[in-house]
Motif scaffolding. Structure first.
Motif, short mmCIF file in Angstrom:
data_model
loop_
_atom_site.label_atom_id
_atom_site.label_comp_id
_atom_site.label_asym_id
_atom_site.label_seq_id
_atom_site.Cartn_x
_atom_site.Cartn_y
_atom_site.Cartn_z
N ARG A 4 0.82 -1.20 0.00
CA ARG A 4 0.00 0.00 0.00
C ARG A 4 0.86 1.26 0.00
NH1 ARG A 4 -5.82 0.36 0.41
NH2 ARG A 4 -6.09 2.61 0.36
N ALA A 104 -13.26 6.31 10.95
CA ALA A 104 -13.59 4.91 11.21
C ALA A 104 -14.76 4.77 12.18
CB ALA A 104 -12.37 4.18 11.76
N GLU A 126 -5.82 6.34 -4.25
CA GLU A 126 -5.45 5.88 -2.91
C GLU A 126 -5.60 6.98 -1.86
OE1 GLU A 126 -3.23 3.42 -5.82
OE2 GLU A 126 -3.61 5.57 -5.56
N SER A 129 -11.61 8.36 -0.97
CA SER A 129 -12.56 7.27 -1.14
C SER A 129 -13.38 7.55 -2.40
CB SER A 129 -13.48 7.15 0.08
OG SER A 129 -14.44 8.18 0.06
N SER A 327 -3.82 1.78 7.31
CA SER A 327 -4.82 2.19 6.33
C SER A 327 -6.19 2.26 7.00
CB SER A 327 -4.86 1.18 5.20
OG SER A 327 -5.49 0.01 5.66
N PRO A 328 -7.13 2.99 6.39
CA PRO A 328 -8.48 3.07 6.97
C PRO A 328 -9.06 1.68 7.23
CG PRO A 328 -8.26 4.67 5.21
CD PRO A 328 -6.98 3.87 5.23
N THR A 329 -8.80 0.70 6.34
CA THR A 329 -9.34 -0.65 6.52
C THR A 329 -8.69 -1.33 7.72
OG1 THR A 329 -9.01 -0.67 4.14
CG2 THR A 329 -10.09 -2.59 5.12
N ILE A 330 -7.35 -1.27 7.81
CA ILE A 330 -6.65 -1.90 8.94
C ILE A 330 -7.15 -1.31 10.25
CG2 ILE A 330 -4.41 -2.15 10.07
CD1 ILE A 330 -3.14 -2.34 7.33
N ALA A 332 -10.07 0.19 10.85
CA ALA A 332 -11.45 -0.21 11.13
C ALA A 332 -11.50 -1.65 11.65
CB ALA A 332 -12.30 -0.07 9.88
N ASP A 333 -10.64 -2.52 11.11
CA ASP A 333 -10.68 -3.93 11.50
C ASP A 333 -10.03 -4.24 12.84
OD1 ASP A 333 -11.95 -4.35 9.18
OD2 ASP A 333 -10.25 -5.23 8.09
#
Lengths: 347, 584
Positions: A4, A104, A126, A129, A327-330, A332-333
């Motif tokens: 990324r 998030a 990247e 969104s 990252s926003p995904t990492i 959030a998870d």
């Protein structure tokens, strides 16, 4: 450097070539008129006021004298809380937010209004969104810093394992705000890079060192290292160190790899009192002019073509360093789990 | 009763033969209006807290049916007992520190031949105008790991370890104790001043030494006053928010008030049901304590043997102990005034925090002052705070004037009105903040997040303090004047306006200044109610501290404290040094 991160770096190089910064940007007259009618914009920010919020607000007000910028500064967690609580009570007070973890929380609660400003066209995919619910405002790199009056460059820890040395017992400090750019992000960095088992074993040893927890901003952690309360601070922003160094503070940051990297995500609050001023402000912050003001404060701009004032702060600068990108995904998870580990092991 | 009969007699002539409870003379109308206003201000906070503490809060922040789960969670939370224990230890020992230090100082200054007495008064006046948060941040710097104390220790021992860590329960106790010592000094100095010296002299003549006399006469005589004051300081320490937030929270030491704050500020959605249950329990606890305080303070005057003789009691000659007394007065002056101000000045002149060492002087610059004076943000902070303080003090004193008069003159309804107006006293600041937060979110008026929310909350919170001024003031004014006015045909409102109010003006002014001074510096209510468009000084300073702008905080704080000290001097001299803050 993970995949990324490479994309980020490549993207910025490519975009710089494609969109020369000389291209002038002007917001649509309709938007400006509507925003001026509202007369102000309320910005819920996580940036440090004297370092960047005030210069940005002043520059915007200089360009649009009829629009006042009101701001409150808090960490990502507090900022998200405020937005959600006010939204659920039906009393939305803010128009624009930023932060590494604000989005998030605010997005699932349903208080983000997607908006694609004209100025964001220049950003690679990247950095934003697809639906316009966030845009990257600036980059952050976090690492350890030491007080140069108390610790010599030779003596300073070079790796994460060096922090486990007996001599640093009780000498470490960090911020425990619920953000990927504070203690939870340090925990995540160890688990992601060392793997679950080795990472957990490392964290147990670090906890035995007795890290002092502060519930205030990363800036206050750095200040307490500068004043000499603690010789070493963990998870401080490398650009904060450079800002203080320029003022003569006895402080230096360490290339303790991998550093944690993150981006502050900018968004529009759904149902805010000044939606047009909010849009105009976002448009301006992402514009070349806004990003130049941001860069002039030693913060790290995201806009292709706008260079950082201090290139050594970047992994792509003259001295490369590895990073773990939150990252926003990492975020959030994983953020909740990391906070739970922090509570369990370190408090 | 005779006065009322006189007045109702006047009303009789106009009202004809209606039964007495139907007669709507001016006093009754006033009483009814006041009861409605006070009821609307003082009752909702308690009602909404009780309702919310018994209601289910749905995930989307709406309210469901009834439940006791919040109370069950509260009493079964193991951390509650840790917070409770912390709160008790914190409150007991900070009361002891404040009383020992402030009390000894008051006795030395009022009753002995100690020198440098003026310093003690200067310290007190400045402390009245200085926001708590400034003191706390200055002392944290002084006592901090790199403050002069630990710095000297490390230089001496060469170790990296510290002698004293202020982010601890001991640190909290010391800081809270010193924070309250000026008030203890102020109140006890008036007690010692009005004590009858005859008994002490009798003791001395009967052969008792200084210590014996002090112990068995001076202290014994002041015991009721000291006990009442101790309970008062204890209650304020249980309610305290500044020190627990700035010192306790970073040190992971939670007390009851910070628990309430956390349950609102650190969960999504805010745990209002739990916070309400917590608040109701705190309310009950404070109400019980205040009940005992009321009993104690009624007895406080038991031994105050003030006679008509207008002389100052003779002072003890401390003899060879005099330098010790001098040293204590100077110590107080240093710890509570000079060192905190110096620390703030130090921080304000530097671009970043540095230990107090000579080489840092080269970096002195007025940059922080320039920023503060030229920034719109600080002007907004100051202006909002002055408006809030002005409105709360004015509204509070107007209500207090009518309430005090109705209550002191035992007018019909006076007692109910007095109780309504006194009710806010049981609310710790943070609890008042929680209650008004819920009220302003619920009412369909655009008040939430504005400075008017704060003005209303402060008016209610400080009304009881204002009332003590007007109540005591009215009692000192003889009935004869109103009777004469009534006989000459004046209505009650006319005599209130033309006779009582002017005669009461010193008490009104003192009360106004007192409310103004505390409303402009308190953090606990404002921290929950001030919105992004309504920042006030206390919250602004808290944000600056938490966000790492210590230099600007110090510069702004010094300017603000200077202005407020001027207001405090007016208060002090308007109150004639009688220690009128004793009103609360």
């Amino acid at each position: 450097m993970n995949r990324r991160e490479v994309t980020f770096a490549l993207g910025s190089v490519a975009a710089a070539g494609l969109f020369p910064w000389s291209r002038a940007h002007a917001a649509s007259p309709d938007l400006v008129a509507a925003a001026e009618k509202e007369g102000k914009v309320v910005w819920y920010t996580t940036m440090i006021v004297d370092q960047s919020v005030r210069p940005l607000a002043e520059a915007f007000q200089k360009k649009y004298p009829k629009i006042a910028v009101e701001f409150t500064r808090a960490g990502s967690g507090d900022t998200a809380l405020k937005i959600i609580n006010e939204g659920q009570a039906g009393r939305v007070m803010g128009d624009v937010f930023d932060g590494t973890a604000t989005f998030a929380s605010v997005m699932p609660a349903g208080f983000v209004e997607p908006y694609r400003p004209e100025s964001a066209a220049a950003y690679p995919d990247e950095f934003k969104s697809a639906d316009g619910s966030w845009h990257a405002l600036n980059f952050y790199y976090l690492t350890a810093a030491y007080n140069t009056d108390l610790v010599s460059a030779d003596e300073a820890p070079k790796t994460y394992d060096d922090l486990l040395d007996e001599k640093w017992k009780g000498q470490l400090v960090w911020s425990v705000v619920p953000e990927p750019v504070a203690a939870p992000g340090f925990i995540g960095n160890m688990l992601l890079t060392k793997g679950k088992d080795a990472g957990t074993a490392y964290l147990d040893k670090l906890a035995a060192q007795g890290v002092t927890n502060m519930s205030s901003s990363q800036r206050t952690v750095l200040d307490r290292v500068i004043v000499g309360d603690f010789p070493i601070g963990l998870m401080v922003f490398n650009h904060h160190v450079e800002i203080s160094k320029a003022q003569g503070a006895p402080i230096e940051w360490l290339r303790m790899e991998p550093l944690v990297s993150s981006a502050s995500l900018l968004g529009l609050i759904k149902g805010g009192p000044n939606p047009n001023a909010g849009k105009l402000f976002i448009d301006w912050l992402l514009s070349e002019e806004g990003q130049r003001v941001l860069a002039s404060t030693s913060y790290l701009p995201t806009r292709p073509g706008v260079d950082a004032t201090i290139p050594t702060l970047l992994p792509t600068g003259p001295q490369h360093f590895d990073t773990t990108f939150m990252s926003p995904t990492i975020v959030a998870d994983n953020l909740k789990d990391w906070i739970a580990i922090l509570d369990e092991k370190f408090t | 009763m005779t006065i009322e009969q006189d007045w109702s007699g006047a009303a009789d002539r106009t009202a004809g033969a209606r039964p007495s409870w139907l007669r709507l003379d001016q006093t009754r109308v006033l009483a009814i209006i006041l009861a409605v206003i006070l009821g609307a201000l003082a009752l909702p906070p308690a009602v909404i807290l009780i309702l919310r503490s018994l209601s289910i809060t749905n995930p989307d922040a709406t309210i469901g049916g009834w439940t006791l789960t919040h109370y069950v969670r509260f009493f079964t939370n193991p951390e509650l007992y840790r917070s409770l224990l912390n709160s008790l230890v914190f409150a007991v020992f900070s009361t002891v520190v404040a009383l020992l230090f402030g009390g000894t100082l008051a006795w030395l200054v009022e009753r002995t031949n100690t020198r440098f007495k003026a310093l003690a008064y200067v310290t007190t006046v400045v402390s009245m105008g200085t926001p708590y948060i400034l003191y706390v941040s200055a002392w944290l710097f002084l006592l901090g790991r790199s403050g002069p104390l630990n710095d000297a220790w490390r230089t001496m021992t060469g170790s990296r370890q510290v002698l004293f860590d202020p982010y601890s329960l001991v640190g909290m106790i010391l800081i809270e104790g010193f924070l309250w010592s000026p008030l203890v000094f102020l109140l006890l100095s008036s007690t010692f001043r009005s004590a009858n010296a005859d008994l002490e002299e009798a003791a001395r003549m009967s052969g008792a030494g200084v210590l014996r006399t002090v112990w068995s006469v001076s202290i014994k005589m002041a015991t009721p006053a000291i006990a009442a004051l101790a309970l008062f300081v204890f209650i304020r320490a249980i309610e305290a928010f500044e020190v627990p937030a700035l010192v306790g929270m970073p040190g992971n030491i939670d007390v009851l008030t910070t628990d309430v704050y956390r349950s609102i500020k650190e969960s999504i959605p805010p745990d209002l049901g739990y916070a309400s249950a917590y608040s109701v329990v705190l309310l009950v606890a404070v109400a019980v304590l205040l009940h005992f305080y009321g009993k104690l303070s009624r007895n406080a005057g038991r031994f105050s043997t003030v006679t008509g003789k207008g002389y100052r009691p003779r002072q003890f000659n401390l003899g060879r102990w005099r330098p010790v007394g001098d040293a204590l007065v100077i110590f107080n002056f240093l710890i509570v005034l000079v060192l905190p101000l110096l620390a703030l000045l130090w921080l304000s002149l530097l671009p970043f925090m540095r230990p107090m060492r000579f080489e840092a002087v080269a970096q002195f610059s007025p940059a922080n002052f320039v920023t503060v004076l030229s920034s719109q943000y600080y002007r907004t902070l100051a202006l909002n705070t002055l408006i809030v303080g002005f409105v709360a003090a004015t509204a509070g004193m107007i209500l207090a004037l009518f309430t005090g008069w109705l209550s002191a003159r035992r007018k019909p309804g006076g007692q109910i009105i007095d109780q309504l107006a006194t009710m806010p006293l049981v609310f710790p600041g943070i609890v008042m903040g929680v209650a008004f937060l819920m009220i302003f979110l619920a009412v369909p008026l655009p008040i939430y997040g504005t400075i008017w929310a704060l003005a209303i909350a402060y008016t209610v919170r400080y009304l009881p303090y204002g009332l003590r001024y007007t109540y005591a003031g009215v009692l000192q004014i003889s009935n004869e004047l109103e009777e004469a006015a009534g006989a000459s045909g004046a209505t009650p409102i006319q005599s209130l306006r033309r006779i009582i109010a002017p005669l009461l003006s010193p008490a009104l002014l003192s009360g106004w200044l007192f409310i103004f001074l505390i409303a402009t510096k308190e953090l606990a209510v404002a921290v929950l109610l001030a919105g992004p468009s309504s920042p006030v000084v206390a919250v602004g300073m808290y944000d600056l501290w938490v966000n790492g702008q210590g230099g600007e905080l110090a510069a702004f704080g010094l300017i603000w404290a200077a202005v407020m000290t001027l207001v405090a001097s007016v208060f002090y001299f308007a109150g004639g040094r009688t220690g009128r803050t004793a009103a609360h």
